[in-house]
Motif scaffolding. Structure first.
Motif, PDB file in Angstrom:
ATOM      1  N   GLN A   1      84.299  33.840 -45.862  1.00 21.75           N
ATOM      2  CA  GLN A   1      85.015  34.944 -45.222  1.00 21.75           C
ATOM      3  C   GLN A   1      84.532  36.317 -45.664  1.00 21.75           C
ATOM      4  O   GLN A   1      84.765  37.315 -44.976  1.00 21.75           O
ATOM      5  CB  GLN A   1      86.516  34.803 -45.480  1.00 21.75           C
ATOM      6  N   ASP A   2      83.847  36.423 -46.790  1.00 21.88           N
ATOM      7  CA  ASP A   2      83.371  37.718 -47.264  1.00 21.88           C
ATOM      8  C   ASP A   2      81.943  38.021 -46.827  1.00 21.88           C
ATOM      9  O   ASP A   2      81.410  39.088 -47.154  1.00 21.88           O
ATOM     10  CB  ASP A   2      83.448  37.788 -48.795  1.00 21.88           C
ATOM     11  N   CYS A   3      81.313  37.095 -46.091  1.00 22.55           N
ATOM     12  CA  CYS A   3      79.916  37.278 -45.696  1.00 22.55           C
ATOM     13  C   CYS A   3      79.818  38.024 -44.362  1.00 22.55           C
ATOM     14  O   CYS A   3      80.721  37.968 -43.529  1.00 22.55           O
ATOM     15  CB  CYS A   3      79.221  35.921 -45.574  1.00 22.55           C
ATOM     16  N   SER A   4      78.712  38.704 -44.172  1.00 21.12           N
ATOM     17  CA  SER A   4      78.470  39.427 -42.919  1.00 21.12           C
ATOM     18  C   SER A   4      78.254  38.431 -41.784  1.00 21.12           C
ATOM     19  O   SER A   4      77.783  37.312 -42.010  1.00 21.12           O
ATOM     20  CB  SER A   4      77.233  40.316 -43.058  1.00 21.12           C
ATOM     21  N   PRO A   5      78.569  38.812 -40.538  1.00 18.00           N
ATOM     22  CA  PRO A   5      78.328  37.925 -39.398  1.00 18.00           C
ATOM     23  C   PRO A   5      76.846  37.582 -39.292  1.00 18.00           C
ATOM     24  O   PRO A   5      75.989  38.441 -39.525  1.00 18.00           O
ATOM     25  CB  PRO A   5      78.797  38.748 -38.195  1.00 18.00           C
ATOM     26  N   PRO A   6      76.519  36.344 -38.973  1.00 14.65           N
ATOM     27  CA  PRO A   6      75.105  35.946 -38.860  1.00 14.65           C
ATOM     28  C   PRO A   6      74.425  36.641 -37.685  1.00 14.65           C
ATOM     29  O   PRO A   6      75.049  36.953 -36.672  1.00 14.65           O
ATOM     30  CB  PRO A   6      75.184  34.430 -38.647  1.00 14.65           C
ATOM     31  N   SER A   7      73.131  36.879 -37.816  1.00  9.28           N
ATOM     32  CA  SER A   7      72.375  37.547 -36.756  1.00  9.28           C
ATOM     33  C   SER A   7      71.832  36.561 -35.727  1.00  9.28           C
ATOM     34  O   SER A   7      71.343  36.983 -34.676  1.00  9.28           O
ATOM     35  CB  SER A   7      71.213  38.344 -37.361  1.00  9.28           C
ATOM     36  N   MET A   8      71.907  35.262 -36.035  1.00  7.51           N
ATOM     37  CA  MET A   8      71.442  34.235 -35.102  1.00  7.51           C
ATOM     38  C   MET A   8      72.503  33.146 -34.982  1.00  7.51           C
ATOM     39  O   MET A   8      72.975  32.618 -35.989  1.00  7.51           O
ATOM     40  CB  MET A   8      70.115  33.629 -35.553  1.00  7.51           C
ATOM     41  N   ARG A   9      72.850  32.811 -33.748  1.00 13.47           N
ATOM     42  CA  ARG A   9      73.825  31.757 -33.473  1.00 13.47           C
ATOM     43  C   ARG A   9      73.251  30.786 -32.447  1.00 13.47           C
ATOM     44  O   ARG A   9      72.633  31.210 -31.473  1.00 13.47           O
ATOM     45  CB  ARG A   9      75.135  32.339 -32.935  1.00 13.47           C
TER      46      ARG A   9
END
Length: 216
Positions: free
Chosen positions: A129-137
């Motif tokens: 929950q503390d990580c930045s949103p991923p740039s690839m999904r």
């Protein structure tokens, strides 16, 4: 009536020297590894069965089994439907892998998020929950793994997909990272229309671990 019509259409389209057709549906991720091995086994042990492999989403597969367009389907999220039986086929152990040992995992700018379903999304959100949103999904695992292998990075994948790469030293499992488990189920009609099909589907147990039936 729909089921009988679909079966008649499939059998009428059989090639010469084949006595019965088997239509098996699965999500694209399931065709990696064990299921392709099962196809080879099927050709060697049941030469009279013509196979049609279908790829679709979870809900589409369930509808096709219910309508009689599939003899069986492998799905992650089954639902109780009258006339269909459900049994656990195997459990995917989702592990965090990376191309460089000791990387930053989900905080890595090259982290690839693969959507393995609502249970995984929920568990992943709680764990990171503390990580930045991923740039690839990705919604499909196979192309995501290919990108990771060629470009580098990290992501969650079923161990059955990445085990050989870990053993070969091309990928590394992130130490201390949480693991997630995802069960897959075989859905098929209660009454099998041909003994050979039942035998062929039971043969999946040689490649996947067949478990108990789901309670009603």
């Amino acid at each position: 009536m729909v089921r009988a019509w679909a079966q008649a259409r499939q059998e009428a389209a059989l090639p010469n020297d084949f006595s019965v057709g088997l239509v098996l549906g699965a999500q694209i991720t399931h065709w990696d590894g064990a299921l392709t091995d099962w196809v080879i086994w099927l050709r060697d042990t049941h030469p009279q069965i013509a196979l049609m492999a279908d790829v679709a989403s979870n809900d589409a597969l369930l509808r096709r089994v219910e309508d009689g367009l599939l003899d069986a389907a492998i799905v992650y999220q089954p639902r109780q439907i009258p006339g269909l039986s459900i049994r656990e086929l195997f459990r995917d152990d989702l592990v965090l892998i990376e191309t460089v040992a000791g990387g930053s995992g989900s905080g890595d700018p090259d982290y690839i998020f693969v959507d393995w379903g609502p249970d995984f999304r929920s568990g992943h959100a709680m764990a990171f929950q503390d990580c930045s949103p991923p740039s690839m999904r990705f919604s499909v695992g196979s192309p995501a793994l290919e990108v990771l292998l060629q470009r580098g990075g990290s992501g969650y994948f079923p161990y059955r997909m990445v085990g050989r790469h870990i053993e070969a030293g091309r990928l590394f499992e992130r130490r201390g990272a949480p693991r997630f488990e995802r069960a897959a189920y075989l859905v098929q009609p209660d009454l099998c229309r041909y003994d050979g099909i039942k035998s062929a589907l039971d043969g999946l147990g040689q490649f996947f671990r067949i478990g108990a039936s789901l309670p009603a």
